[in-house]
Design a protein around this motif. Structure first.
Motif, PDB file in Angstrom:
ATOM      1  N   VAL A  12       0.831  -1.203   0.000  1.00  0.00           N
ATOM      2  CA  VAL A  12       0.000   0.000   0.000  1.00  0.00           C
ATOM      3  C   VAL A  12       0.862   1.248   0.000  1.00  0.00           C
ATOM      4  CG1 VAL A  12      -1.697   1.346   1.311  1.00  0.00           C
ATOM      5  CG2 VAL A  12      -1.908  -1.155   1.180  1.00  0.00           C
ATOM      6  N   GLY A  13       1.876   1.290   0.867  1.00  0.00           N
ATOM      7  CA  GLY A  13       2.720   2.475   0.966  1.00  0.00           C
ATOM      8  C   GLY A  13       3.705   2.328   2.099  1.00  0.00           C
ATOM      9  N   LYS A  50      -8.543   9.370  -0.947  1.00  0.00           N
ATOM     10  CA  LYS A  50      -9.167   8.096  -0.578  1.00  0.00           C
ATOM     11  C   LYS A  50      -9.636   7.317  -1.805  1.00  0.00           C
ATOM     12  CE  LYS A  50     -13.699  10.122   0.405  1.00  0.00           C
ATOM     13  NZ  LYS A  50     -13.329  11.494  -0.048  1.00  0.00           N
ATOM     14  N   LEU A  53      -6.701   5.529  -3.280  1.00  0.00           N
ATOM     15  CA  LEU A  53      -6.371   4.369  -2.450  1.00  0.00           C
ATOM     16  C   LEU A  53      -7.283   3.197  -2.785  1.00  0.00           C
ATOM     17  CD1 LEU A  53      -4.921   2.956  -0.103  1.00  0.00           C
ATOM     18  CD2 LEU A  53      -6.618   3.979   1.433  1.00  0.00           C
ATOM     19  N   SER A  56      -6.395   1.827  -6.365  1.00  0.00           N
ATOM     20  CA  SER A  56      -5.118   1.110  -6.456  1.00  0.00           C
ATOM     21  C   SER A  56      -5.157  -0.176  -5.648  1.00  0.00           C
ATOM     22  CB  SER A  56      -3.966   2.000  -5.989  1.00  0.00           C
ATOM     23  OG  SER A  56      -3.998   2.214  -4.593  1.00  0.00           O
ATOM     24  N   LEU A  57      -5.860  -0.170  -4.511  1.00  0.00           N
ATOM     25  CA  LEU A  57      -5.995  -1.397  -3.726  1.00  0.00           C
ATOM     26  C   LEU A  57      -6.741  -2.458  -4.536  1.00  0.00           C
ATOM     27  CD1 LEU A  57      -5.341  -2.571  -0.954  1.00  0.00           C
ATOM     28  CD2 LEU A  57      -7.546  -1.714  -0.138  1.00  0.00           C
ATOM     29  N   TYR A 325      -8.737   9.402   6.415  1.00  0.00           N
ATOM     30  CA  TYR A 325      -7.893  10.450   5.879  1.00  0.00           C
ATOM     31  C   TYR A 325      -8.243  11.763   6.597  1.00  0.00           C
ATOM     32  CZ  TYR A 325      -5.584   7.794   2.191  1.00  0.00           C
ATOM     33  OH  TYR A 325      -4.784   6.914   1.507  1.00  0.00           O
ATOM     34  N   GLY A 355      -2.835  12.031   0.835  1.00  0.00           N
ATOM     35  CA  GLY A 355      -2.339  10.698   0.528  1.00  0.00           C
ATOM     36  C   GLY A 355      -1.949   9.877   1.737  1.00  0.00           C
ATOM     37  N   SER A 356      -2.113  10.442   2.941  1.00  0.00           N
ATOM     38  CA  SER A 356      -1.773   9.707   4.160  1.00  0.00           C
ATOM     39  C   SER A 356      -3.025   9.441   4.974  1.00  0.00           C
ATOM     40  CB  SER A 356      -0.775  10.503   5.013  1.00  0.00           C
ATOM     41  OG  SER A 356       0.469  10.604   4.360  1.00  0.00           O
ATOM     42  N   TRP A 359      -4.747   4.175   9.786  1.00  0.00           N
ATOM     43  CA  TRP A 359      -5.305   2.831   9.660  1.00  0.00           C
ATOM     44  C   TRP A 359      -5.461   2.250  11.062  1.00  0.00           C
ATOM     45  CZ3 TRP A 359      -5.405  -0.430   4.949  1.00  0.00           C
ATOM     46  CH2 TRP A 359      -5.141   0.305   3.790  1.00  0.00           C
ATOM     47  N   HIS A 369       1.482   6.340   4.387  1.00  0.00           N
ATOM     48  CA  HIS A 369       1.530   7.220   3.219  1.00  0.00           C
ATOM     49  C   HIS A 369       1.385   6.358   1.973  1.00  0.00           C
ATOM     50  CE1 HIS A 369       2.257  10.863   1.016  1.00  0.00           C
ATOM     51  NE2 HIS A 369       3.280  10.331   0.386  1.00  0.00           N
ATOM     52  N   HIS A 370       0.258   6.505   1.303  1.00  0.00           N
ATOM     53  CA  HIS A 370      -0.059   5.705   0.123  1.00  0.00           C
ATOM     54  C   HIS A 370       0.843   6.127  -1.036  1.00  0.00           C
ATOM     55  CE1 HIS A 370      -3.088   5.050  -3.372  1.00  0.00           C
ATOM     56  NE2 HIS A 370      -2.366   3.959  -3.203  1.00  0.00           N
TER      57      HIS A 370
END
Length: 397
Positions: A12-13, A50, A53, A56-57, A325, A355-356, A359, A369-370
Protein backbone atom coordinates in the motif's frame (compact mmCIF):
# COMPACT_ATOMS: atom_id res chain seq x y z
CA UNK A 1 4.72 -0.76 16.21
CA UNK A 2 5.17 -3.69 13.83
CA UNK A 3 4.36 -3.24 10.15
CA UNK A 4 2.39 -6.13 8.61
CA UNK A 5 4.67 -8.21 6.38
CA UNK A 6 3.88 -8.38 2.68
CA UNK A 7 3.03 -12.06 2.88
CA UNK A 8 -0.11 -10.73 4.60
CA UNK A 9 -1.18 -8.49 1.77
CA UNK A 10 -0.43 -6.26 -1.20
CA UNK A 11 1.85 -3.21 -0.89
CA UNK A 12 0.00 0.00 0.00
CA UNK A 13 2.72 2.48 0.97
CA UNK A 14 5.13 3.48 3.69
CA UNK A 15 4.39 3.25 7.41
CA UNK A 16 5.15 6.76 8.69
CA UNK A 17 6.57 5.79 12.09
CA UNK A 18 8.69 2.79 11.10
CA UNK A 19 9.56 3.68 7.50
CA UNK A 20 8.72 0.13 6.52
CA UNK A 21 6.58 -1.08 3.64
CA UNK A 22 2.92 -1.39 4.70
CA UNK A 23 0.89 -4.20 3.16
CA UNK A 24 -2.77 -5.13 3.49
CA UNK A 25 -5.07 -7.99 2.61
CA UNK A 26 -8.21 -8.45 4.77
CA UNK A 27 -8.49 -12.18 4.10
CA UNK A 28 -4.89 -12.93 5.05
CA UNK A 29 -5.08 -10.74 8.15
CA UNK A 30 -8.39 -12.31 9.16
CA UNK A 31 -6.88 -15.75 8.72
CA UNK A 32 -3.95 -14.71 10.90
CA UNK A 33 -6.32 -13.60 13.67
CA UNK A 34 -5.49 -9.90 13.24
CA UNK A 35 -9.01 -8.89 12.18
CA UNK A 36 -12.45 -9.90 13.44
CA UNK A 37 -13.99 -9.43 9.96
CA UNK A 38 -12.66 -8.50 6.50
CA UNK A 39 -14.77 -5.34 6.01
CA UNK A 40 -13.17 -1.89 5.63
CA UNK A 41 -14.35 1.70 6.16
CA UNK A 42 -12.53 4.43 4.21
CA UNK A 43 -13.36 8.06 5.10
CA UNK A 44 -11.82 11.43 4.33
CA UNK A 45 -12.61 14.90 3.05
CA UNK A 46 -12.61 15.51 -0.69
CA UNK A 47 -9.22 15.79 -2.32
CA UNK A 48 -7.19 13.79 0.19
CA UNK A 49 -6.68 10.63 -1.85
CA UNK A 50 -9.17 8.10 -0.58
CA UNK A 51 -10.51 7.32 -4.06
CA UNK A 52 -7.01 6.70 -5.39
CA UNK A 53 -6.37 4.37 -2.45
CA UNK A 54 -9.54 2.37 -3.14
CA UNK A 55 -8.77 2.03 -6.84
CA UNK A 56 -5.12 1.11 -6.46
CA UNK A 57 -5.99 -1.40 -3.73
CA UNK A 58 -8.48 -2.96 -6.16
CA UNK A 59 -5.91 -3.19 -8.96
CA UNK A 60 -3.18 -4.57 -6.72
CA UNK A 61 -5.52 -7.11 -5.17
CA UNK A 62 -6.50 -8.35 -8.63
CA UNK A 63 -2.81 -8.84 -9.41
CA UNK A 64 -2.63 -10.94 -6.23
CA UNK A 65 -5.49 -13.18 -7.36
CA UNK A 66 -8.47 -11.45 -5.79
CA UNK A 67 -11.55 -10.24 -7.69
CA UNK A 68 -13.48 -6.96 -7.41
CA UNK A 69 -16.97 -5.78 -8.08
CA UNK A 70 -18.46 -2.33 -7.78
CA UNK A 71 -22.27 -2.74 -7.58
CA UNK A 72 -22.92 0.93 -8.30
CA UNK A 73 -20.65 3.60 -9.77
CA UNK A 74 -22.69 6.84 -9.76
CA UNK A 75 -19.95 9.00 -11.30
CA UNK A 76 -18.57 6.56 -13.86
CA UNK A 77 -15.07 6.77 -12.32
CA UNK A 78 -14.47 3.03 -11.99
CA UNK A 79 -14.88 2.09 -15.66
CA UNK A 80 -11.22 2.93 -16.55
CA UNK A 81 -10.06 0.82 -13.61
CA UNK A 82 -12.10 -2.18 -14.76
CA UNK A 83 -10.85 -1.87 -18.33
CA UNK A 84 -7.25 -1.60 -17.15
CA UNK A 85 -7.73 -4.83 -15.18
CA UNK A 86 -9.32 -6.67 -18.10
CA UNK A 87 -12.69 -6.60 -16.37
CA UNK A 88 -16.26 -5.88 -17.41
CA UNK A 89 -18.21 -2.61 -17.36
CA UNK A 90 -22.01 -2.77 -17.45
CA UNK A 91 -23.58 0.60 -18.24
CA UNK A 92 -27.16 1.29 -17.19
CA UNK A 93 -29.30 4.27 -18.04
CA UNK A 94 -32.18 5.58 -20.14
CA UNK A 95 -31.69 4.88 -23.82
CA UNK A 96 -29.05 2.21 -23.30
CA UNK A 97 -29.61 -1.36 -24.46
CA UNK A 98 -28.55 -3.12 -21.25
CA UNK A 99 -31.31 -4.75 -19.21
CA UNK A 100 -30.76 -6.67 -15.97
CA UNK A 101 -33.27 -8.98 -14.35
CA UNK A 102 -32.86 -8.64 -10.55
CA UNK A 103 -34.85 -11.88 -10.11
CA UNK A 104 -32.00 -13.89 -11.60
CA UNK A 105 -30.58 -15.64 -8.54
CA UNK A 106 -27.56 -17.76 -7.80
CA UNK A 107 -27.94 -21.55 -7.83
CA UNK A 108 -27.98 -23.29 -4.49
CA UNK A 109 -30.02 -20.65 -2.65
CA UNK A 110 -33.69 -20.52 -1.67
CA UNK A 111 -34.81 -19.09 -5.00
CA UNK A 112 -38.32 -18.01 -4.00
CA UNK A 113 -37.23 -16.40 -0.74
CA UNK A 114 -34.35 -14.56 -2.40
CA UNK A 115 -36.57 -13.18 -5.13
CA UNK A 116 -39.16 -12.21 -2.56
CA UNK A 117 -36.62 -10.19 -0.58
CA UNK A 118 -35.52 -8.35 -3.70
CA UNK A 119 -39.10 -7.52 -4.69
CA UNK A 120 -39.97 -6.36 -1.16
CA UNK A 121 -36.89 -4.12 -1.03
CA UNK A 122 -37.69 -2.56 -4.41
CA UNK A 123 -41.35 -2.01 -3.48
CA UNK A 124 -40.37 -0.46 -0.14
CA UNK A 125 -38.07 1.98 -1.93
CA UNK A 126 -40.70 3.05 -4.44
CA UNK A 127 -43.36 3.43 -1.74
CA UNK A 128 -40.96 5.10 0.73
CA UNK A 129 -42.18 2.81 3.51
CA UNK A 130 -42.10 -0.79 4.65
CA UNK A 131 -44.68 -3.22 3.30
CA UNK A 132 -47.57 -4.28 5.50
CA UNK A 133 -48.38 -7.94 6.14
CA UNK A 134 -51.23 -8.00 3.60
CA UNK A 135 -49.05 -6.35 0.97
CA UNK A 136 -46.27 -8.84 1.62
CA UNK A 137 -48.77 -11.68 1.24
CA UNK A 138 -50.05 -10.32 -2.07
CA UNK A 139 -46.51 -9.91 -3.39
CA UNK A 140 -45.50 -13.41 -2.33
CA UNK A 141 -48.59 -14.92 -3.96
CA UNK A 142 -47.91 -13.01 -7.19
CA UNK A 143 -44.32 -14.23 -7.28
CA UNK A 144 -45.40 -17.83 -6.63
CA UNK A 145 -47.98 -17.62 -9.45
CA UNK A 146 -45.37 -16.22 -11.82
CA UNK A 147 -42.86 -18.94 -10.91
CA UNK A 148 -45.41 -21.64 -11.72
CA UNK A 149 -45.37 -20.52 -15.35
CA UNK A 150 -41.84 -19.27 -15.79
CA UNK A 151 -38.55 -20.53 -14.35
CA UNK A 152 -37.05 -17.06 -14.93
CA UNK A 153 -39.72 -14.58 -13.84
CA UNK A 154 -39.37 -10.84 -14.28
CA UNK A 155 -40.67 -7.82 -12.39
CA UNK A 156 -43.02 -7.16 -15.30
CA UNK A 157 -44.62 -10.59 -14.96
CA UNK A 158 -44.97 -10.13 -11.18
CA UNK A 159 -46.79 -6.82 -11.74
CA UNK A 160 -49.20 -8.62 -14.07
CA UNK A 161 -49.79 -11.35 -11.48
CA UNK A 162 -50.53 -8.75 -8.79
CA UNK A 163 -53.42 -7.52 -10.90
CA UNK A 164 -54.68 -11.03 -11.75
CA UNK A 165 -54.15 -13.27 -8.68
CA UNK A 166 -54.78 -16.99 -8.63
CA UNK A 167 -58.30 -17.61 -7.36
CA UNK A 168 -57.54 -20.98 -5.73
CA UNK A 169 -54.51 -19.62 -3.89
CA UNK A 170 -56.49 -16.64 -2.63
CA UNK A 171 -59.30 -18.92 -1.44
CA UNK A 172 -56.78 -21.12 0.38
CA UNK A 173 -55.70 -18.01 2.29
CA UNK A 174 -59.31 -17.16 3.14
CA UNK A 175 -59.50 -14.28 0.66
CA UNK A 176 -61.48 -13.32 -2.38
CA UNK A 177 -59.59 -12.39 -5.54
CA UNK A 178 -60.83 -8.83 -5.09
CA UNK A 179 -59.30 -8.71 -1.61
CA UNK A 180 -55.92 -9.88 -2.86
CA UNK A 181 -55.94 -7.31 -5.65
CA UNK A 182 -56.74 -4.60 -3.11
CA UNK A 183 -53.99 -5.82 -0.77
CA UNK A 184 -51.43 -5.50 -3.53
CA UNK A 185 -52.66 -2.30 -5.14
CA UNK A 186 -50.00 0.03 -3.69
CA UNK A 187 -47.26 -2.53 -4.34
CA UNK A 188 -48.43 -2.76 -7.96
CA UNK A 189 -48.22 1.01 -8.37
CA UNK A 190 -44.78 1.04 -6.78
CA UNK A 191 -43.32 -1.69 -8.99
CA UNK A 192 -44.86 -0.15 -12.11
CA UNK A 193 -42.16 2.53 -11.90
CA UNK A 194 -39.75 -0.11 -13.17
CA UNK A 195 -42.15 -1.28 -15.89
CA UNK A 196 -43.72 1.91 -17.25
CA UNK A 197 -42.06 4.72 -15.27
CA UNK A 198 -38.71 6.46 -15.43
CA UNK A 199 -36.79 3.20 -14.91
CA UNK A 200 -38.66 1.26 -17.59
CA UNK A 201 -36.39 -0.79 -19.81
CA UNK A 202 -33.68 -1.31 -17.19
CA UNK A 203 -34.97 -4.06 -14.88
CA UNK A 204 -38.36 -5.15 -16.27
CA UNK A 205 -37.31 -7.95 -18.60
CA UNK A 206 -34.82 -10.72 -19.10
CA UNK A 207 -31.14 -9.91 -18.71
CA UNK A 208 -29.38 -8.93 -21.91
CA UNK A 209 -25.90 -9.53 -20.51
CA UNK A 210 -24.32 -12.65 -19.08
CA UNK A 211 -21.28 -12.22 -16.89
CA UNK A 212 -18.23 -14.39 -16.73
CA UNK A 213 -18.14 -15.27 -13.01
CA UNK A 214 -14.36 -15.44 -13.28
CA UNK A 215 -13.96 -11.87 -14.55
CA UNK A 216 -11.34 -10.09 -12.43
CA UNK A 217 -13.51 -7.00 -12.02
CA UNK A 218 -17.12 -6.02 -12.71
CA UNK A 219 -18.37 -2.45 -12.51
CA UNK A 220 -21.98 -1.33 -12.82
CA UNK A 221 -21.75 2.18 -14.27
CA UNK A 222 -24.84 4.12 -13.12
CA UNK A 223 -23.64 7.56 -14.23
CA UNK A 224 -26.36 7.56 -16.91
CA UNK A 225 -28.97 7.93 -14.17
CA UNK A 226 -27.72 11.40 -13.29
CA UNK A 227 -28.31 12.86 -9.83
CA UNK A 228 -31.71 11.25 -9.14
CA UNK A 229 -31.14 9.72 -5.69
CA UNK A 230 -34.32 7.60 -5.83
CA UNK A 231 -33.37 6.16 -9.20
CA UNK A 232 -29.85 5.44 -7.93
CA UNK A 233 -31.14 3.60 -4.86
CA UNK A 234 -33.54 1.51 -6.94
CA UNK A 235 -30.87 0.73 -9.48
CA UNK A 236 -28.43 -0.24 -6.74
CA UNK A 237 -30.96 -2.60 -5.18
CA UNK A 238 -31.82 -4.25 -8.48
CA UNK A 239 -28.32 -4.38 -9.89
CA UNK A 240 -26.77 -5.68 -6.68
CA UNK A 241 -29.30 -8.52 -6.65
CA UNK A 242 -28.47 -9.35 -10.26
CA UNK A 243 -24.75 -9.27 -9.59
CA UNK A 244 -25.12 -11.54 -6.59
CA UNK A 245 -26.95 -14.03 -8.77
CA UNK A 246 -24.29 -13.80 -11.46
CA UNK A 247 -21.17 -13.86 -9.33
CA UNK A 248 -21.68 -15.31 -5.87
CA UNK A 249 -21.78 -18.83 -7.23
CA UNK A 250 -17.97 -18.65 -7.37
CA UNK A 251 -15.66 -19.15 -4.42
CA UNK A 252 -13.26 -16.34 -5.35
CA UNK A 253 -12.17 -13.88 -2.69
CA UNK A 254 -13.84 -10.67 -3.79
CA UNK A 255 -13.80 -7.01 -2.85
CA UNK A 256 -17.24 -5.35 -2.98
CA UNK A 257 -16.70 -1.59 -3.15
CA UNK A 258 -19.41 0.93 -2.26
CA UNK A 259 -18.10 4.28 -3.48
CA UNK A 260 -20.09 7.42 -2.65
CA UNK A 261 -21.70 5.32 0.08
CA UNK A 262 -23.34 8.35 1.73
CA UNK A 263 -25.78 8.43 -1.20
CA UNK A 264 -26.78 4.83 -0.55
CA UNK A 265 -27.11 5.00 3.22
CA UNK A 266 -30.12 7.33 3.02
CA UNK A 267 -32.39 4.44 2.03
CA UNK A 268 -33.34 2.06 4.85
CA UNK A 269 -34.20 -0.81 2.50
CA UNK A 270 -30.83 -0.55 0.77
CA UNK A 271 -28.90 -0.28 4.06
CA UNK A 272 -30.71 -3.36 5.34
CA UNK A 273 -29.60 -5.25 2.25
CA UNK A 274 -26.03 -4.03 2.68
CA UNK A 275 -26.11 -5.13 6.31
CA UNK A 276 -27.11 -8.66 5.29
CA UNK A 277 -24.15 -8.79 2.90
CA UNK A 278 -21.83 -7.47 5.63
CA UNK A 279 -22.94 -10.26 7.97
CA UNK A 280 -22.35 -12.89 5.30
CA UNK A 281 -18.94 -11.55 4.26
CA UNK A 282 -16.93 -14.32 5.88
CA UNK A 283 -19.19 -17.09 4.57
CA UNK A 284 -18.95 -15.81 0.97
CA UNK A 285 -15.29 -14.76 1.01
CA UNK A 286 -16.28 -11.12 0.55
CA UNK A 287 -14.55 -8.00 1.88
CA UNK A 288 -16.82 -4.96 1.74
CA UNK A 289 -15.23 -1.52 1.34
CA UNK A 290 -17.44 1.47 2.22
CA UNK A 291 -16.20 4.91 1.13
CA UNK A 292 -17.51 8.03 2.89
CA UNK A 293 -16.47 11.68 2.96
CA UNK A 294 -17.00 12.22 6.67
CA UNK A 295 -18.69 10.47 9.56
CA UNK A 296 -21.18 13.32 9.90
CA UNK A 297 -22.70 11.97 6.66
CA UNK A 298 -24.58 9.70 9.07
CA UNK A 299 -26.58 12.74 10.20
CA UNK A 300 -28.29 12.82 6.81
CA UNK A 301 -29.33 9.20 7.19
CA UNK A 302 -31.48 9.57 10.29
CA UNK A 303 -31.59 10.88 13.80
CA UNK A 304 -30.06 9.07 16.73
CA UNK A 305 -32.23 6.09 17.70
CA UNK A 306 -33.85 5.72 14.27
CA UNK A 307 -33.71 2.40 12.43
CA UNK A 308 -31.79 3.91 9.52
CA UNK A 309 -29.15 5.37 11.82
CA UNK A 310 -28.85 2.13 13.81
CA UNK A 311 -28.38 0.10 10.61
CA UNK A 312 -25.72 2.47 9.27
CA UNK A 313 -23.86 2.49 12.59
CA UNK A 314 -24.03 -1.30 12.54
CA UNK A 315 -22.18 -1.28 9.21
CA UNK A 316 -19.43 0.83 10.77
CA UNK A 317 -19.21 -1.50 13.75
CA UNK A 318 -18.77 -4.45 11.39
CA UNK A 319 -15.74 -2.86 9.70
CA UNK A 320 -12.73 -4.29 11.52
CA UNK A 321 -10.38 -1.99 9.58
CA UNK A 322 -10.97 1.78 9.49
CA UNK A 323 -8.90 4.04 7.24
CA UNK A 324 -9.39 7.72 8.02
CA UNK A 325 -7.89 10.45 5.88
CA UNK A 326 -7.71 14.09 6.97
CA UNK A 327 -10.80 15.44 8.71
CA UNK A 328 -11.72 19.07 9.29
CA UNK A 329 -11.47 20.33 12.86
CA UNK A 330 -15.24 20.51 13.31
CA UNK A 331 -15.48 16.81 12.42
CA UNK A 332 -12.95 15.49 14.92
CA UNK A 333 -15.17 14.92 17.94
CA UNK A 334 -17.89 13.12 15.95
CA UNK A 335 -15.37 10.97 14.08
CA UNK A 336 -13.57 10.00 17.27
CA UNK A 337 -16.84 9.08 18.98
CA UNK A 338 -18.22 7.11 16.04
CA UNK A 339 -15.02 5.10 15.59
CA UNK A 340 -13.82 4.87 19.18
CA UNK A 341 -10.53 6.67 18.49
CA UNK A 342 -8.08 7.52 21.22
CA UNK A 343 -7.19 11.16 21.90
CA UNK A 344 -3.82 10.68 20.19
CA UNK A 345 -5.47 9.17 17.10
CA UNK A 346 -8.03 11.97 16.97
CA UNK A 347 -5.35 14.66 17.20
CA UNK A 348 -3.52 13.17 14.21
CA UNK A 349 -6.44 13.54 11.79
CA UNK A 350 -6.25 17.28 10.96
CA UNK A 351 -2.46 16.96 10.51
CA UNK A 352 -2.44 14.20 7.90
CA UNK A 353 -1.00 15.30 4.54
CA UNK A 354 -2.65 14.41 1.27
CA UNK A 355 -2.34 10.70 0.53
CA UNK A 356 -1.77 9.71 4.16
CA UNK A 357 -4.29 7.89 6.33
CA UNK A 358 -4.77 6.60 9.84
CA UNK A 359 -5.30 2.83 9.66
CA UNK A 360 -6.92 1.44 12.81
CA UNK A 361 -7.26 -2.29 13.44
CA UNK A 362 -8.33 -4.19 16.57
CA UNK A 363 -4.82 -4.55 18.00
CA UNK A 364 -2.81 -1.76 16.36
CA UNK A 365 -2.82 1.55 14.53
CA UNK A 366 -0.70 2.79 11.63
CA UNK A 367 -0.18 6.04 9.76
CA UNK A 368 0.39 5.05 6.13
CA UNK A 369 1.53 7.22 3.22
CA UNK A 370 -0.06 5.70 0.12
CA UNK A 371 2.34 5.43 -2.82
CA UNK A 372 1.21 5.30 -6.44
CA UNK A 373 3.32 3.91 -9.25
CA UNK A 374 3.46 6.30 -12.25
CA UNK A 375 1.76 3.63 -14.37
CA UNK A 376 -1.28 3.74 -12.05
CA UNK A 377 -1.78 7.51 -12.15
CA UNK A 378 -3.79 7.77 -15.37
CA UNK A 379 -6.19 5.08 -14.14
CA UNK A 380 -6.72 5.89 -10.48
CA UNK A 381 -5.90 9.59 -10.00
CA UNK A 382 -8.90 11.42 -11.44
CA UNK A 383 -7.67 14.79 -10.12
CA UNK A 384 -4.37 14.69 -12.00
CA UNK A 385 -5.63 17.01 -14.73
CA UNK A 386 -6.66 19.56 -12.10
CA UNK A 387 -3.18 19.92 -10.62
CA UNK A 388 -0.08 21.52 -12.11
CA UNK A 389 2.17 18.96 -10.48
CA UNK A 390 1.45 15.29 -9.85
CA UNK A 391 1.80 14.09 -6.29
CA UNK A 392 2.94 10.48 -6.25
CA UNK A 393 1.59 10.27 -2.71
CA UNK A 394 -1.64 9.27 -4.35
CA UNK A 395 -5.13 10.58 -4.14
CA UNK A 396 -7.88 11.55 -6.47
CA UNK A 397 -10.34 13.44 -4.41
Amino acid sequence: MATPPCDLGVPVGVEAFTGGLFCFDPWALYGAGELTNPNVLLAGVIGQGKSALAKSLALRSIAAGRAVYVPGDPKGEWAPVARAAGGTVVRLGPGLSTRLNPLDVAPGVDVHATRGRVLAAVAALTLRRELGAAEQGALDAALALTEEHDASPTIGSVVEALGAPDRAAAKADGLRVEDRVADGRDVTHGLRRLVRGDLAGLFDGRSTQNLDPHAPMVVLDLSGLGSDEDALALAMTCSAAWLEGALLATSAKRWVIYDEAWRLLRQVALVRRMQAQWKLSRAHGIANLMVLHRLSDLDAIGRQGSEARALAEGLLADCSTRVIYRQESDQLAGTATALGLTRAERDLLPLLPRGSGLWTMPARTHVVHHLLHPAELAVVDTDAAMREETDLGGGSR
